[in-house]
Write a protein that holds these residues in place. Structure first.
Motif, PDB file in Angstrom:
ATOM      1  N   LEU A  57       0.823  -1.201   0.000  1.00 60.64           N
ATOM      2  CA  LEU A  57       0.000   0.000   0.000  1.00 60.64           C
ATOM      3  C   LEU A  57       0.862   1.257   0.000  1.00 60.64           C
ATOM      4  O   LEU A  57       0.592   2.206  -0.726  1.00 60.64           O
ATOM      5  CB  LEU A  57      -0.947   0.000   1.201  1.00 60.64           C
ATOM      6  CG  LEU A  57      -1.972   1.118   1.245  1.00 60.64           C
ATOM      7  CD1 LEU A  57      -2.823   1.140  -0.009  1.00 60.64           C
ATOM      8  CD2 LEU A  57      -2.846   0.978   2.475  1.00 60.64           C
ATOM      9  N   ARG A  58       1.911   1.258   0.789  1.00 60.86           N
ATOM     10  CA  ARG A  58       2.820   2.411   0.839  1.00 60.86           C
ATOM     11  C   ARG A  58       3.471   2.647  -0.523  1.00 60.86           C
ATOM     12  O   ARG A  58       3.581   3.773  -0.997  1.00 60.86           O
ATOM     13  CB  ARG A  58       3.891   2.165   1.907  1.00 60.86           C
ATOM     14  CG  ARG A  58       4.945   3.237   1.998  1.00 60.86           C
ATOM     15  CD  ARG A  58       4.458   4.418   2.812  1.00 60.86           C
ATOM     16  NE  ARG A  58       3.943   5.445   1.916  1.00 60.86           N
ATOM     17  CZ  ARG A  58       3.063   6.365   2.265  1.00 60.86           C
ATOM     18  NH1 ARG A  58       2.566   6.401   3.463  1.00 60.86           N
ATOM     19  NH2 ARG A  58       2.649   7.259   1.422  1.00 60.86           N
ATOM     20  N   ALA A 103       4.008   5.652  -5.522  1.00 60.81           N
ATOM     21  CA  ALA A 103       4.076   5.634  -6.982  1.00 60.81           C
ATOM     22  C   ALA A 103       3.083   6.619  -7.584  1.00 60.81           C
ATOM     23  O   ALA A 103       3.407   7.345  -8.542  1.00 60.81           O
ATOM     24  CB  ALA A 103       3.828   4.225  -7.507  1.00 60.81           C
ATOM     25  N   LEU A 104       1.880   6.678  -7.039  1.00 60.24           N
ATOM     26  CA  LEU A 104       0.884   7.623  -7.542  1.00 60.24           C
ATOM     27  C   LEU A 104       1.322   9.065  -7.285  1.00 60.24           C
ATOM     28  O   LEU A 104       1.140   9.934  -8.139  1.00 60.24           O
ATOM     29  CB  LEU A 104      -0.473   7.340  -6.911  1.00 60.24           C
ATOM     30  CG  LEU A 104      -1.103   6.004  -7.314  1.00 60.24           C
ATOM     31  CD1 LEU A 104      -2.368   5.745  -6.502  1.00 60.24           C
ATOM     32  CD2 LEU A 104      -1.380   5.948  -8.804  1.00 60.24           C
ATOM     33  N   ARG A 133       5.758  14.184 -11.304  1.00 57.77           N
ATOM     34  CA  ARG A 133       6.362  14.225 -12.640  1.00 57.77           C
ATOM     35  C   ARG A 133       5.475  14.982 -13.618  1.00 57.77           C
ATOM     36  O   ARG A 133       5.971  15.721 -14.469  1.00 57.77           O
ATOM     37  CB  ARG A 133       6.646  12.808 -13.127  1.00 57.77           C
ATOM     38  CG  ARG A 133       7.825  12.191 -12.412  1.00 57.77           C
ATOM     39  CD  ARG A 133       8.075  10.777 -12.844  1.00 57.77           C
ATOM     40  NE  ARG A 133       9.312  10.286 -12.236  1.00 57.77           N
ATOM     41  CZ  ARG A 133       9.630   9.011 -12.150  1.00 57.77           C
ATOM     42  NH1 ARG A 133       8.810   8.083 -12.631  1.00 57.77           N
ATOM     43  NH2 ARG A 133      10.758   8.644 -11.583  1.00 57.77           N
ATOM     44  N   SER A 134       4.176  14.808 -13.496  1.00 60.03           N
ATOM     45  CA  SER A 134       3.247  15.544 -14.351  1.00 60.03           C
ATOM     46  C   SER A 134       3.356  17.042 -14.093  1.00 60.03           C
ATOM     47  O   SER A 134       3.370  17.853 -15.026  1.00 60.03           O
ATOM     48  CB  SER A 134       1.827  15.052 -14.084  1.00 60.03           C
ATOM     49  OG  SER A 134       0.905  15.783 -14.823  1.00 60.03           O
ATOM     50  N   HIS A 135       3.444  17.409 -12.828  1.00 59.13           N
ATOM     51  CA  HIS A 135       3.570  18.824 -12.478  1.00 59.13           C
ATOM     52  C   HIS A 135       4.900  19.388 -12.991  1.00 59.13           C
ATOM     53  O   HIS A 135       4.940  20.512 -13.491  1.00 59.13           O
ATOM     54  CB  HIS A 135       3.461  19.010 -10.967  1.00 59.13           C
ATOM     55  CG  HIS A 135       3.481  20.439 -10.544  1.00 59.13           C
ATOM     56  ND1 HIS A 135       2.463  21.318 -10.811  1.00 59.13           N
ATOM     57  CD2 HIS A 135       4.417  21.154  -9.887  1.00 59.13           C
ATOM     58  CE1 HIS A 135       2.774  22.505 -10.336  1.00 59.13           C
ATOM     59  NE2 HIS A 135       3.958  22.427  -9.762  1.00 59.13           N
ATOM     60  N   ILE A 195       5.562   5.339 -13.461  1.00 59.47           N
ATOM     61  CA  ILE A 195       5.454   5.594 -12.021  1.00 59.47           C
ATOM     62  C   ILE A 195       6.184   4.556 -11.177  1.00 59.47           C
ATOM     63  O   ILE A 195       6.552   4.832 -10.052  1.00 59.47           O
ATOM     64  CB  ILE A 195       3.984   5.721 -11.571  1.00 59.47           C
ATOM     65  CG1 ILE A 195       3.214   4.440 -11.820  1.00 59.47           C
ATOM     66  CG2 ILE A 195       3.310   6.898 -12.217  1.00 59.47           C
ATOM     67  CD1 ILE A 195       1.822   4.430 -11.223  1.00 59.47           C
ATOM     68  N   TRP A 196       6.387   3.362 -11.707  1.00 57.32           N
ATOM     69  CA  TRP A 196       7.089   2.336 -10.921  1.00 57.32           C
ATOM     70  C   TRP A 196       8.599   2.511 -10.988  1.00 57.32           C
ATOM     71  O   TRP A 196       9.330   1.843 -10.281  1.00 57.32           O
ATOM     72  CB  TRP A 196       6.698   0.927 -11.376  1.00 57.32           C
ATOM     73  CG  TRP A 196       6.965   0.678 -12.818  1.00 57.32           C
ATOM     74  CD1 TRP A 196       8.154   0.283 -13.377  1.00 57.32           C
ATOM     75  CD2 TRP A 196       6.054   0.812 -13.891  1.00 57.32           C
ATOM     76  NE1 TRP A 196       8.026   0.173 -14.727  1.00 57.32           N
ATOM     77  CE2 TRP A 196       6.733   0.485 -15.067  1.00 57.32           C
ATOM     78  CE3 TRP A 196       4.710   1.182 -13.966  1.00 57.32           C
ATOM     79  CZ2 TRP A 196       6.123   0.521 -16.315  1.00 57.32           C
ATOM     80  CZ3 TRP A 196       4.113   1.206 -15.209  1.00 57.32           C
ATOM     81  CH2 TRP A 196       4.809   0.873 -16.349  1.00 57.32           C
ATOM     82  N   ASP A 197       9.085   3.435 -11.816  1.00 60.03           N
ATOM     83  CA  ASP A 197      10.514   3.698 -11.937  1.00 60.03           C
ATOM     84  C   ASP A 197      10.889   4.791 -10.939  1.00 60.03           C
ATOM     85  O   ASP A 197      11.097   5.935 -11.272  1.00 60.03           O
ATOM     86  CB  ASP A 197      10.827   4.129 -13.367  1.00 60.03           C
ATOM     87  CG  ASP A 197      12.310   4.259 -13.628  1.00 60.03           C
ATOM     88  OD1 ASP A 197      13.114   3.860 -12.764  1.00 60.03           O
ATOM     89  OD2 ASP A 197      12.669   4.769 -14.707  1.00 60.03           O
ATOM     90  N   ALA A 198      10.960   4.388  -9.676  1.00 56.70           N
ATOM     91  CA  ALA A 198      11.232   5.342  -8.597  1.00 56.70           C
ATOM     92  C   ALA A 198      12.733   5.553  -8.433  1.00 56.70           C
ATOM     93  O   ALA A 198      13.530   4.696  -8.824  1.00 56.70           O
ATOM     94  CB  ALA A 198      10.650   4.807  -7.282  1.00 56.70           C
TER      95      ALA A 198
END
Length: 73
Positions: free
Chosen positions: A22-23, A28-29, A35-37, A64-67
């Motif tokens: 969950l964390r 990721a979200l 990144r969008s901003h 998003i999973w590429d942290a």
């Protein structure tokens, strides 16, 4: 008690056993929103934080999973 009422507690117990899932999803979200901003900033604002347009666009295209590596430790 109906079978449907047992679904939510089962799901919660599953998440409780996997708190990292969950964390990671929430992180990721949030990373996707950041990144969008970043991609929406104008060139002057990007220059203020020391990033050029091509770097900002490259970062915004990452999934998003590429942290960043330090998030994965």
């Amino acid at each position: 008690m109906s079978a449907r009422s047992n679904i939510a507690p089962t799901f919660v117990r599953t998440l409780a056993r996997r708190p990292g899932f969950l964390r990671r999803l929430v992180d990721a979200l949030a990373l996707g929103r950041q990144r969008s901003h970043l991609a929406s900033l104008d060139d002057h604002m990007l220059a203020d934080i020391g990033i050029d347009r091509s770097s900002a666009e490259a970062e915004a295209r990452r999934p998003i999973w590429d942290a960043p590596q330090h998030w994965q430790e």
